[in-house]
Design a protein around this motif. Structure first.
Motif, PDB file in Angstrom:
ATOM      1  N   MET A   1       0.851  -1.197   0.000  1.00  0.00           N
ATOM      2  CA  MET A   1       0.000   0.000   0.000  1.00  0.00           C
ATOM      3  C   MET A   1       0.892   1.254   0.000  1.00  0.00           C
ATOM      4  O   MET A   1       1.877   1.321   0.721  1.00  0.00           O
ATOM      5  CB  MET A   1      -0.891  -0.032   1.240  1.00  0.00           C
ATOM      6  N   GLN A   2       0.512   2.221  -0.811  1.00  0.00           N
ATOM      7  CA  GLN A   2       1.234   3.491  -0.781  1.00  0.00           C
ATOM      8  C   GLN A   2       0.682   4.346   0.363  1.00  0.00           C
ATOM      9  O   GLN A   2      -0.518   4.348   0.612  1.00  0.00           O
ATOM     10  CB  GLN A   2       1.019   4.260  -2.089  1.00  0.00           C
ATOM     11  N   TYR A   3       1.583   5.102   1.026  1.00  0.00           N
ATOM     12  CA  TYR A   3       1.168   5.992   2.117  1.00  0.00           C
ATOM     13  C   TYR A   3       1.688   7.399   1.850  1.00  0.00           C
ATOM     14  O   TYR A   3       2.636   7.590   1.086  1.00  0.00           O
ATOM     15  CB  TYR A   3       1.699   5.494   3.471  1.00  0.00           C
ATOM     16  N   SER A  14      -3.081   5.969   4.147  1.00  0.00           N
ATOM     17  CA  SER A  14      -2.986   5.171   2.923  1.00  0.00           C
ATOM     18  C   SER A  14      -3.482   6.029   1.765  1.00  0.00           C
ATOM     19  O   SER A  14      -4.460   6.779   1.910  1.00  0.00           O
ATOM     20  CB  SER A  14      -3.830   3.910   3.040  1.00  0.00           C
ATOM     21  N   ALA A  49      -5.401  -4.964   3.760  1.00  0.00           N
ATOM     22  CA  ALA A  49      -4.484  -4.636   2.659  1.00  0.00           C
ATOM     23  C   ALA A  49      -3.734  -3.330   2.930  1.00  0.00           C
ATOM     24  O   ALA A  49      -2.951  -2.884   2.100  1.00  0.00           O
ATOM     25  CB  ALA A  49      -5.265  -4.532   1.354  1.00  0.00           C
ATOM     26  N   GLY A  50      -3.994  -2.697   4.077  1.00  0.00           N
ATOM     27  CA  GLY A  50      -3.244  -1.504   4.447  1.00  0.00           C
ATOM     28  C   GLY A  50      -4.021  -0.199   4.405  1.00  0.00           C
ATOM     29  O   GLY A  50      -3.488   0.860   4.762  1.00  0.00           O
ATOM     30  N   GLU A 255     -10.908  -5.437  -4.059  1.00  0.00           N
ATOM     31  CA  GLU A 255      -9.723  -6.178  -4.534  1.00  0.00           C
ATOM     32  C   GLU A 255      -9.005  -5.405  -5.635  1.00  0.00           C
ATOM     33  O   GLU A 255      -7.783  -5.290  -5.629  1.00  0.00           O
ATOM     34  CB  GLU A 255     -10.129  -7.575  -5.051  1.00  0.00           C
ATOM     35  N   VAL A 258      -7.297  -2.144  -4.068  1.00  0.00           N
ATOM     36  CA  VAL A 258      -6.108  -2.345  -3.231  1.00  0.00           C
ATOM     37  C   VAL A 258      -4.939  -2.842  -4.087  1.00  0.00           C
ATOM     38  O   VAL A 258      -3.786  -2.520  -3.818  1.00  0.00           O
ATOM     39  CB  VAL A 258      -6.361  -3.290  -2.028  1.00  0.00           C
ATOM     40  N   CYS A 259      -5.266  -3.563  -5.129  1.00  0.00           N
ATOM     41  CA  CYS A 259      -4.218  -4.039  -6.035  1.00  0.00           C
ATOM     42  C   CYS A 259      -3.524  -2.839  -6.697  1.00  0.00           C
ATOM     43  O   CYS A 259      -2.300  -2.754  -6.745  1.00  0.00           O
ATOM     44  CB  CYS A 259      -4.872  -4.948  -7.064  1.00  0.00           C
ATOM     45  N   ALA A 261      -3.525   0.345  -5.637  1.00  0.00           N
ATOM     46  CA  ALA A 261      -2.881   1.234  -4.661  1.00  0.00           C
ATOM     47  C   ALA A 261      -1.676   0.580  -3.997  1.00  0.00           C
ATOM     48  O   ALA A 261      -0.868   1.266  -3.378  1.00  0.00           O
ATOM     49  CB  ALA A 261      -3.905   1.653  -3.601  1.00  0.00           C
ATOM     50  N   SER A 262      -1.555  -0.732  -4.102  1.00  0.00           N
ATOM     51  CA  SER A 262      -0.407  -1.412  -3.506  1.00  0.00           C
ATOM     52  C   SER A 262       0.771  -1.426  -4.475  1.00  0.00           C
ATOM     53  O   SER A 262       1.898  -1.730  -4.093  1.00  0.00           O
ATOM     54  CB  SER A 262      -0.775  -2.864  -3.163  1.00  0.00           C
ATOM     55  N   ASP A 263       0.498  -1.114  -5.712  1.00  0.00           N
ATOM     56  CA  ASP A 263       1.529  -1.132  -6.753  1.00  0.00           C
ATOM     57  C   ASP A 263       1.990   0.322  -6.936  1.00  0.00           C
ATOM     58  O   ASP A 263       1.196   1.184  -7.315  1.00  0.00           O
ATOM     59  CB  ASP A 263       0.869  -1.691  -8.030  1.00  0.00           C
TER      60      ASP A 263
END
Ligand code: SF4
Ligand code: SF4
Length: 378
Positions: A1-3, A14, A49-50, A255, A258-259, A261-263
């Motif tokens: 996750m990007q913060y 997040s 997922a953060g 899903e 979060v996919c 935002a996690s990349d």
């Protein structure tokens, strides 16, 4: 996750936020309530997922969103930043405090992390927020009932700059997405001055479809497989945006979001340029139908011709059939949106002789009416 740091609030949030305005519902019409188990499973999946920022409001989901958000946050083991709102058109202090107390009660929390004046514009900021509510907000902050003051905002860049320059809010929440980039300058201005920037509607209300999606996706072929994914990546690629608040209504949305935002992959300037080029082409395509010039008006039957075509284009060009149909159904029912729908047309033909685009207005009105009332176009 990007913060990212949320402006100068000291919060680290997040970059994907959970918007709790379209939670799954059970029951019919006004009596429907949030499907608690399904909604909490979705929210907890996002937290796992953060995601650590969740936004709700008094009226969301038939007034039931705050209850479920509170339960999801209370039953989660780690701290979550909770954002909610208080309407901004009142001079009645006791009403304002009652709203805050009810929100705390529904959430079941001792305090609200980010508390918004809801739907601020230039007029409400000058007439209600600064002269009245700012003192109540500060008092609530002193009492420890809220942590940070925010405004959700709907107006122009100039008004947004003025609000930023007032030094009052610590966070602003604004509309910004691929199709609506009007506040891009104001967002950059706020971010440079240390205001936390939260964006609502990053994927066009969760329904951004775009009729010609293949062309849009081809502009950045390695960035996304679907337009909503591309739209979220586009917003997250703007460094002035701290949180992109996506209204998630199903586990599949959670899903996918979060996919993305996690990349940490951001769109390159070239990809952004190519996407904007495709959008401009689509925009021009919609202008071929109707430029909104209004020369066809007035219609003796009050038919709101350009507004109807604008809503029709929202569906057929942008793929936003849900908002288009909603807006068409509302036409003429709200004080700020006057005019009659296409079925009021008496076929007199006056409008067609005045249209510089030579649009067969009567025929297109009929088509628009059918499409906008067609339940298949959602
Ligand atoms: S044809 Fe219909 S829409 Fe056009 S001016 Fe006459 S009544 Fe109005
Ligand atoms: S005159 Fe033609 S182009 Fe202009 S708003 Fe009316 S229908 Fe659209």
């Amino acid at each position: 996750m990007q913060y990212a740091p949320l402006g100068k609030t000291g919060l680290r949030v997040s970059r994907l936020g959970f918007g709790a305005m379209r939670l799954p519902m059970t029951g019919d019409g006004d009596q429907a309530t949030v499907d608690t188990d399904v909604a909490i499973a979705m929210i907890h999946r996002a937290f796992a997922a953060g995601v650590n920022y969740i936004d709700t409001a008094v009226g969301y989901c038939n007034g039931d969103s705050q209850r479920v958000v509170g339960e999801a946050v209370r039953t989660w083991g780690r701290p979550i930043v909770v954002s909610t709102k208080n309407p901004c058109f009142t001079r009645d202090e006791s009403e304002w405090w009652r709203t805050l107390e009810q929100s705390l009660e529904r959430l079941g929390l001792p305090r609200i992390d980010v508390y918004h004046h809801h739907a601020v514009n230039g007029v409400s900021f000058d007439e209600f927020v600064l002269p009245h509510m700012a003192a109540w907000m500060r008092k609530a902050k002193d009492q420890g009932l809220i942590k940070h003051i925010a405004c959700s905002f709907h107006d122009t860049n100039d008004v947004l700059r003025r609000i930023v320059d007032s030094g009052y809010p610590e966070v602003i929440t604004v509309q910004y997405n691929l199709l609506d980039r009007r506040l891009e300058d104001g967002i950059a201005y706020a971010h440079e001055r240390g205001i936390g920037v939260v964006v609502m509607g990053p994927v066009g209300g969760g329904r951004l479809g775009v009729a010609d999606s293949a062309a849009l996706l081809s502009a950045a072929p390695s960035a996304a497989r679907r337009v909503p994914e591309l739209a979220l990546r586009f917003v997250l690629s703007n460094p002035a945006v701290d949180v992109a608040l996506s209204g998630m209504s199903a586990m599949a949305h959670v899903e996918e979001n979060v996919c993305v935002a996690s990349d940490a992959r951001l769109l390159t300037p070239e990809e952004q340029q190519a996407i904007c080029g495709q959008l401009e082409r689509l925009r021009k395509m919609s202008e071929l139908y109707c430029t909104g010039c209004g020369y066809c008006l007035p219609c003796p039957k009050g038919v709101a011709i350009p507004k109807i075509f604008e809503r029709y284009n929202l569906g057929r060009v942008w793929g936003l059939w849900g908002p288009a149909r909603q807006a068409y159904r509302n036409l003429g029912t709200l004080a700020w949106d006057p005019g009659s729908r296409a079925d009021a047309c008496s076929d007199c033909g006056l409008c067609e002789s005045k249209c510089p685009q030579k649009i067969p207005i009567r025929r297109q009105l009929k088509e628009a009416h059918e499409a906008l009332l067609d339940s298949k176009n959602t």
